[in-house]
Scaffold this motif. Structure first.
Motif, PDB file in Angstrom:
ATOM      1  N   MET A   1       0.843  -1.190   0.000  1.00 49.00           N
ATOM      2  CA  MET A   1       0.000   0.000   0.000  1.00 49.00           C
ATOM      3  C   MET A   1       0.884   1.249   0.000  1.00 49.00           C
ATOM      4  N   ALA A   2       0.555   2.217  -0.844  1.00 49.25           N
ATOM      5  CA  ALA A   2       1.320   3.451  -0.906  1.00 49.25           C
ATOM      6  C   ALA A   2       1.208   4.194   0.424  1.00 49.25           C
ATOM      7  N   LEU A   3       2.283   4.902   0.777  1.00 49.63           N
ATOM      8  CA  LEU A   3       2.318   5.604   2.056  1.00 49.63           C
ATOM      9  C   LEU A   3       1.165   6.594   2.181  1.00 49.63           C
ATOM     10  N   ARG A   4       0.862   7.299   1.090  1.00 54.03           N
ATOM     11  CA  ARG A   4      -0.220   8.297   1.135  1.00 54.03           C
ATOM     12  C   ARG A   4      -1.561   7.634   1.428  1.00 54.03           C
ATOM     13  N   GLU A   5      -1.820   6.484   0.787  1.00 56.73           N
ATOM     14  CA  GLU A   5      -3.070   5.768   1.016  1.00 56.73           C
ATOM     15  C   GLU A   5      -3.131   5.220   2.433  1.00 56.73           C
ATOM     16  N   GLN A   6      -2.006   4.752   2.931  1.00 55.57           N
ATOM     17  CA  GLN A   6      -1.954   4.240   4.298  1.00 55.57           C
ATOM     18  C   GLN A   6      -2.280   5.341   5.296  1.00 55.57           C
ATOM     19  N   ARG A   7      -1.718   6.523   5.080  1.00 54.46           N
ATOM     20  CA  ARG A   7      -2.003   7.644   5.981  1.00 54.46           C
ATOM     21  C   ARG A   7      -3.472   8.060   5.911  1.00 54.46           C
ATOM     22  N   ARG A   8      -4.032   8.007   4.704  1.00 56.72           N
ATOM     23  CA  ARG A   8      -5.447   8.363   4.536  1.00 56.72           C
ATOM     24  C   ARG A   8      -6.331   7.404   5.339  1.00 56.72           C
ATOM     25  N   LEU A   9      -6.031   6.113   5.259  1.00 57.48           N
ATOM     26  CA  LEU A   9      -6.811   5.121   5.987  1.00 57.48           C
ATOM     27  C   LEU A   9      -6.629   5.266   7.492  1.00 57.48           C
ATOM     28  N   GLU A  10      -5.419   5.594   7.925  1.00 58.17           N
ATOM     29  CA  GLU A  10      -5.166   5.793   9.353  1.00 58.17           C
ATOM     30  C   GLU A  10      -5.950   6.991   9.877  1.00 58.17           C
ATOM     31  N   THR A  11      -6.004   8.056   9.081  1.00 57.09           N
ATOM     32  CA  THR A  11      -6.781   9.236   9.477  1.00 57.09           C
ATOM     33  C   THR A  11      -8.257   8.889   9.560  1.00 57.09           C
TER      34      THR A  11
END
Length: 202
Positions: A1-11
């Protein structure tokens, strides 16, 4: 998973976790989106970017993709309800069972709180049907049928709807008993009552 997508899901997960906690503590109607934003340490605009409506803060479900993946990976020669039912049982087991002490996992506790809100809040009960339709379509897509095979598509939609009805019955019982019963076991019981014991692989 791309870092940006991972951060979006974490948010998303953080916002939703705070929302469900506040709704459970203060009541759904008494809690505003601004309250949720303050608790999550983000702006109200950020909340709306991830959850377009207040109802979505409870109803948004990130686990449909996992169910679909399990169905897609299941043996295609199995009956439809066996493929769907097995994915529902295995998926909820992964989310709710804690092998160390047999208690609920943190994810299971969150799902229980979310489910209680859905059942007790009229505005959420009505919109919950939309969620079921989205999950049904994810299941049908995972089975690989489309409009080019109308009869098979119809069968897949019927099987998915019937399995989701059994799932709903199990979820309500689970919530009414405050998460004490084993949820995958309840789902298996509901599926067996509707389709017979062999649907769960017994």
């Amino acid at each position: 998973m791309a870092l940006r997508e991972q951060r979006r899901l974490e948010t998303q997960r953080a916002i939703q976790t705070h929302a469900v906690r506040l709704f459970a503590e203060r009541g759904y109607d008494a809690t505003t989106v601004a309250d949720v934003a303050d608790a999550a340490g983000v702006s109200a605009m950020t909340v709306y970017r991830h959850f377009p409506t207040k109802e979505d803060l409870v109803l948004a479900d990130q686990h449909a993709a996992d169910i679909a993946e399990r169905i897609a990976a299941s043996p295609p020669e199995l009956p439809l309800v066996r493929r769907i039912g097995g994915a529902l049982i295995d998926g909820t087991a992964a989310l709710t069972r804690d092998g160390r002490d047999k208690g609920l996992t943190p994810t299971g506790q969150f799902l229980l709180a979310r489910l209680k809100l859905m059942i007790s809040t009229p505005a959420l009960r009505a919109k919950h049907l939309d969620n079921n339709y989205v999950l049904q379509q994810a299941i049908v897509g995972a089975l690989g049928y489309d409009a080019s095979e109308p009869d098979k598509l119809f069968q897949a939609e019927a099987a998915a709807s019937a399995c989701l009805a059994a799932l709903h019955t199990a979820l309500v019982r689970w919530a009414e008993e405050d998460g004490r019963p084993d949820l995958p076991g309840l789902i298996g019981m509901a599926l067996a009552a509707a389709f017979g014991e062999t649907v769960t692989g017994a």
